[in-house]
Design a protein around this motif. Structure first.
Motif, PDB file in Angstrom:
ATOM      1  N   ALA A 190      31.549  44.062  44.405  1.00 58.33           N
ATOM      2  CA  ALA A 190      32.203  44.900  45.421  1.00 58.33           C
ATOM      3  C   ALA A 190      33.220  45.838  44.771  1.00 58.33           C
ATOM      4  O   ALA A 190      33.309  47.020  45.130  1.00 58.33           O
ATOM      5  N   SER A 191      33.970  45.320  43.809  1.00 57.27           N
ATOM      6  CA  SER A 191      34.958  46.153  43.113  1.00 57.27           C
ATOM      7  C   SER A 191      34.275  47.243  42.301  1.00 57.27           C
ATOM      8  O   SER A 191      34.757  48.375  42.237  1.00 57.27           O
TER       9      SER A 191
ATOM     10  N   GLN B 137      40.479  44.145  41.231  1.00 55.41           N
ATOM     11  CA  GLN B 137      40.443  44.138  42.699  1.00 55.41           C
ATOM     12  C   GLN B 137      41.756  44.605  43.311  1.00 55.41           C
ATOM     13  O   GLN B 137      41.755  45.275  44.346  1.00 55.41           O
ATOM     14  N   CYS B 138      42.864  44.250  42.695  1.00 58.82           N
ATOM     15  CA  CYS B 138      44.180  44.478  43.304  1.00 58.82           C
ATOM     16  C   CYS B 138      44.886  45.746  42.834  1.00 58.82           C
ATOM     17  O   CYS B 138      45.806  46.216  43.507  1.00 58.82           O
TER      18      CYS B 138
ATOM     19  N   THR C 141      46.124  49.387  42.159  1.00 60.12           N
ATOM     20  CA  THR C 141      46.069  50.658  42.881  1.00 60.12           C
ATOM     21  C   THR C 141      45.954  51.829  41.905  1.00 60.12           C
ATOM     22  O   THR C 141      45.709  52.956  42.317  1.00 60.12           O
ATOM     23  N   SER C 142      46.104  51.530  40.636  1.00 61.38           N
ATOM     24  CA  SER C 142      46.039  52.546  39.593  1.00 61.38           C
ATOM     25  C   SER C 142      44.591  52.776  39.168  1.00 61.38           C
ATOM     26  O   SER C 142      43.889  51.841  38.789  1.00 61.38           O
ATOM     27  N   LYS C 143      44.158  54.031  39.243  1.00 58.51           N
ATOM     28  CA  LYS C 143      42.797  54.353  38.799  1.00 58.51           C
ATOM     29  C   LYS C 143      42.642  54.085  37.304  1.00 58.51           C
ATOM     30  O   LYS C 143      41.608  53.611  36.864  1.00 58.51           O
ATOM     31  N   ALA C 144      43.688  54.369  36.545  1.00 56.25           N
ATOM     32  CA  ALA C 144      43.643  54.100  35.102  1.00 56.25           C
ATOM     33  C   ALA C 144      43.543  52.599  34.852  1.00 56.25           C
ATOM     34  O   ALA C 144      42.771  52.158  34.001  1.00 56.25           O
ATOM     35  N   GLY C 145      44.309  51.817  35.601  1.00 56.95           N
ATOM     36  CA  GLY C 145      44.266  50.368  35.457  1.00 56.95           C
ATOM     37  C   GLY C 145      42.890  49.814  35.761  1.00 56.95           C
ATOM     38  O   GLY C 145      42.369  48.956  35.042  1.00 56.95           O
ATOM     39  N   LYS C 146      42.261  50.330  36.824  1.00 56.63           N
ATOM     40  CA  LYS C 146      40.905  49.892  37.179  1.00 56.63           C
ATOM     41  C   LYS C 146      39.921  50.262  36.083  1.00 56.63           C
ATOM     42  O   LYS C 146      39.045  49.479  35.731  1.00 56.63           O
TER      43      LYS C 146
END
Length: 130
Positions: A81-82, A43-44, A46-51
């Motif tokens: 939602a995420s 959820q928090c 900001t990194s696309k790789a992290g998500k």
């Protein structure tokens, strides 16, 4: 310093995602009770790789960790939602994983709901007349 921290988090998520890809790693991760932390990071971040690493980890935990992992994730209302947000913001690989995870969670909800309905509805008893 902030970018170093973000890189460290992303690298850590990559390692966790890799561990979750096999049953032993998934069980070890689940034993640490880290699912809330992974979903919060999703959820928090900001990194696309992290998500993507978070989604990959959650998908692997559902696949390799069993119904218990799915049940815990299904109780988290913010997770969907995420995942939906990732469908529009993520790359195609990440979106595919998000869709797969959403399907698992939807199937779990449908199965749970139908089992609840079946147990709540009184069963008809057949009466034999001889």
């Amino acid at each position: 310093a902030s970018s170093d921290k973000a890189e460290l988090v992303t690298d850590t998520l990559a390692v966790i995602a890799s561990l979750a890809e096999n049953a032993e790693g998934a069980v070890a991760i689940l034993q640490t009770s880290s699912l809330p932390l992974i979903t919060k990071t999703l959820q928090c971040s900001t990194s696309k790789a992290g998500k993507e690493y978070c989604i990959s980890t959650l998908l692997s935990l559902c696949t390799n960790g069993g119904v218990e992992a799915v049940a815990v994730l299904a109780k988290d209302p913010s997770l969907m939602a995420s995942l939906y947000a990732n469908l529009t913001d993520g790359n195609s690989h990440s979106s595919k994983k998000a869709r797969s995870l959403m399907k698992i969670l939807h199937n779990f909800h449908e199965t749970s709901t139908s089992e609840l309905m079946a147990s709540a509805v009184p069963h008809e008893r057949s009466v034999h007349v001889w």
